[in-house]
Scaffold this motif. Structure first.
Motif, PDB file in Angstrom:
ATOM      1  N   TRP A   1       4.089  -6.279   9.728  1.00 34.29           N
ATOM      2  CA  TRP A   1       3.217  -6.779   8.931  1.00 34.29           C
ATOM      3  C   TRP A   1       2.293  -5.789   8.259  1.00 34.29           C
ATOM      4  O   TRP A   1       1.791  -5.037   9.041  1.00 34.29           O
ATOM      5  N   LYS A   2       1.917  -5.750   7.103  1.00 34.67           N
ATOM      6  CA  LYS A   2       0.718  -4.762   6.430  1.00 34.67           C
ATOM      7  C   LYS A   2      -0.349  -5.514   6.164  1.00 34.67           C
ATOM      8  O   LYS A   2      -0.346  -6.713   5.633  1.00 34.67           O
TER       9      LYS A   2
ATOM     10  N   PRO B   1       0.959  -1.340   0.137  1.00 39.89           N
ATOM     11  CA  PRO B   1       0.064  -0.030  -0.001  1.00 39.89           C
ATOM     12  C   PRO B   1       0.808   1.302  -0.068  1.00 39.89           C
ATOM     13  O   PRO B   1       0.311   2.303  -0.580  1.00 39.89           O
ATOM     14  N   VAL B   2       1.945   1.141   0.381  1.00 44.92           N
ATOM     15  CA  VAL B   2       2.877   2.359   0.621  1.00 44.92           C
ATOM     16  C   VAL B   2       3.374   2.735  -0.818  1.00 44.92           C
ATOM     17  O   VAL B   2       3.231   3.805  -1.168  1.00 44.92           O
ATOM     18  N   ILE B   3       3.914   1.774  -1.338  1.00 41.09           N
ATOM     19  CA  ILE B   3       4.585   1.922  -3.114  1.00 41.09           C
ATOM     20  C   ILE B   3       3.231   2.198  -3.620  1.00 41.09           C
ATOM     21  O   ILE B   3       3.322   2.994  -4.759  1.00 41.09           O
TER      22      ILE B   3
ATOM     23  N   ILE C   1       2.952  -8.841   3.297  1.00 35.50           N
ATOM     24  CA  ILE C   1       3.932  -7.516   2.942  1.00 35.50           C
ATOM     25  C   ILE C   1       4.444  -7.170   4.313  1.00 35.50           C
ATOM     26  O   ILE C   1       3.557  -7.053   5.321  1.00 35.50           O
ATOM     27  N   GLY C   2       5.793  -6.696   4.464  1.00 41.01           N
ATOM     28  CA  GLY C   2       6.319  -6.382   5.620  1.00 41.01           C
ATOM     29  C   GLY C   2       7.030  -7.795   6.256  1.00 41.01           C
ATOM     30  O   GLY C   2       7.642  -7.449   7.178  1.00 41.01           O
TER      31      GLY C   2
ATOM     32  N   ASP D   1      -7.864  -2.401  -4.248  1.00 45.34           N
ATOM     33  CA  ASP D   1      -9.299  -1.487  -3.773  1.00 45.34           C
ATOM     34  C   ASP D   1     -10.024  -1.309  -4.874  1.00 45.34           C
ATOM     35  O   ASP D   1     -10.521  -0.085  -5.097  1.00 45.34           O
ATOM     36  N   GLY D   2     -10.078  -2.154  -5.874  1.00 48.45           N
ATOM     37  CA  GLY D   2     -11.004  -2.004  -6.842  1.00 48.45           C
ATOM     38  C   GLY D   2     -10.660  -1.207  -8.101  1.00 48.45           C
ATOM     39  O   GLY D   2     -11.377  -0.781  -9.083  1.00 48.45           O
ATOM     40  N   LYS D   3      -9.287  -0.738  -8.041  1.00 45.60           N
ATOM     41  CA  LYS D   3      -8.606   0.088  -9.146  1.00 45.60           C
ATOM     42  C   LYS D   3      -7.673  -0.711  -9.779  1.00 45.60           C
ATOM     43  O   LYS D   3      -7.086  -1.514  -9.282  1.00 45.60           O
TER      44      LYS D   3
END
Length: 437
Positions: free
Chosen positions: A436-437, A122-124, A398-399, A151-153
């Motif tokens: 963790w993310k 999510p950060v990237i 992630i993480g 996220d639907g995108k």
């Protein structure tokens, strides 16, 4: 009468002057016609600069091996869009993270080469423009698009798919009367017969260490996901663990396979392995589909076949093909100055004739519908991919911390037992829980 005519002419000149003043503002941005680009981009995704003005489209990429294609396609693009000047920079993967971070920090980039990991984090992901709704996306396979969604995108414009297979020398197999193995037991038997003939069974370029992951991916598909497709969904809750029998089995069979690698396998550079294999220096090589290009280039007359690495003792589980649809593609930087030009570039790449040219040059697996492959090896690989699963790496949290490369190398060197490698992986994973993310 002369005075009336003169008056009428004067009035006409005044009217023309006023009309010219209303419609002749050359600084007003021109509207994109949408010609050859599908439906024009939504207003929120269109850059402020006019398509009529000269712009520098700044592109960075990590696939240096695609230089031939991009030199060709970039020149072709500039012919169609003479006002858009491409500034294309590609560096090796090991240097790419630093380049990408520097260019994003300064905002000196429009199009960024990357993959699914750039979307799942999510950060990237916050760096990228949502390209959902672009008509040309309909040309792509749903699975390939999914790898770049969150996220639907839609953030990633996919360029290729990859798989991990076992390449084999058809002549050596024929000379020794060998058949393609369908189970792990058959695979070991084939290795034994090849070794007894004086030929190295498996070529491996392990100096760079990370290529050990290709063997892990090949074995894991049938052993773990073949029997437990949802194995990785239980990792966070410890419903499933790396210490479970399945992953211990992966490391155990990796250790067994190490007996059949060529001498000093961990001292051979990865880039040298495909060429040596094509010269007949070993009977098999477990590697990514991307190496087919090097194999064909090294020896065009080489008769090579492919099969899925049979990690399981159950033949039906070994039909599970590890495939990654998000290894390489394009993202548009959300704050890019030239979004409109970047969107035009993606549309240009998506045209079937241009995309087919990419597949021909790069010899990669296509992610677009109805694209025929000219490479015999690539065609053979594609025929193995009817039953797919993702590379197990794509399911990583992630993480979280994963040291599987180090532990795998230690395992094949005999410095770590399979059970110990699995236990270390699990401990690293749990200890990294705060990240963790």
């Amino acid at each position: 009468m002369k005075r009336k005519i003169a008056l009428m002419m004067a009035l006409s000149l005044i009217v023309l002057s006023v009309l010219a003043g209303c419609g002749g503002n050359n600084d007003k941005p021109a509207e994109s016609s949408g010609e050859n680009t599908g439906t024009p981009a939504p207003q929120s995704q269109t850059a402020s600069n006019s398509p009529e003005k000269d712009v520098d489209l700044r592109i960075i990429n990590f696939r240096v091996e695609d230089k031939t294609f991009y030199d060709e396609i970039n020149a072709k693009f500039e012919q169609e869009y003479p006002n858009i000047h491409i500034k294309y920079d590609a560096v090796p993967t090991k240097d790419y993270a630093q380049l990408k971070q520097a260019r994003l920090t300064t905002g000196d980039v429009d199009l960024v080469g990357g993959g699914a990991r750039d979307v799942t984090d999510p950060v990237i992901r916050d760096n990228w423009l949502d390209i959902s709704g672009q008509p040309y996306l309909e040309r792509f396979l749903p699975g390939a698009l999914k790898s770049g969604q969150a996220d639907g995108k839609q953030y990633l414009f996919p360029m290729l798919a990859t798989s991990v297979v076992t390449y084999y020398n058809k002549k050596i197999f024929a000379d020794l009367g060998l058949s393609v193995p369908k189970t792990w037991a058959e695979f070991v038997e084939v290795c034994e017969k090849i070794k007894a003939s004086g030929v190295d069974p498996v070529m491996f370029g392990g100096k760079d260490q990370w290529p050990i992951n290709m063997i892990l991916i090949g074995l894991e598909a049938g052993i773990v996901q073949g029997s437990q497709p949802d194995f990785y969904s239980g990792m966070k809750t410890e419903t499933t663990k790396f210490t479970d029998p399945a992953w211990v089995e992966v490391y155990t069979k990796l250790q067994t396979l190490s007996k059949y690698l060529q001498k000093n396998a961990v001292g051979l550079a990865y880039g040298e392995a495909p060429g040596l294999f094509a010269q007949g220096k070993a009977a098999m090589m477990i590697d990514g589909s991307w190496s087919s290009q090097q194999i064909e280039a090294a020896n065009p007359a080489f008769e090579v076949g492919v099969f899925l690495t049979p990690g399981s003792d159950k033949a039906e589980l070994n039909n599970t093909a590890p495939v990654s649809n998000g290894d390489s593609g394009w993202m548009i930087y959300k704050d890019a100055e030239n979004k409109d030009a970047a969107l035009k570039y993606l549309e240009f790449l998506s045209r079937p004739d241009n995309y087919k040219r990419y597949i021909e040059v790069a010899k990669m697996l296509p992610v677009m519908k109805d694209i025929q492959m000219s490479s015999p090896i690539t065609q053979a690989i594609a025929q193995l991919l009817n039953q797919q699963t993702g590379f197990w790496e794509s399911y990583q949290v992630i993480g979280a911390k994963y040291n599987y490369t180090d532990y795998a190398i230690r395992t094949i060197l005999g410095n770590m037992k399979p059970e110990e490698a699995a236990a270390k992986m699990q401990q690293d994973f749990i200890d990294s829980k705060p990240n963790w993310k």
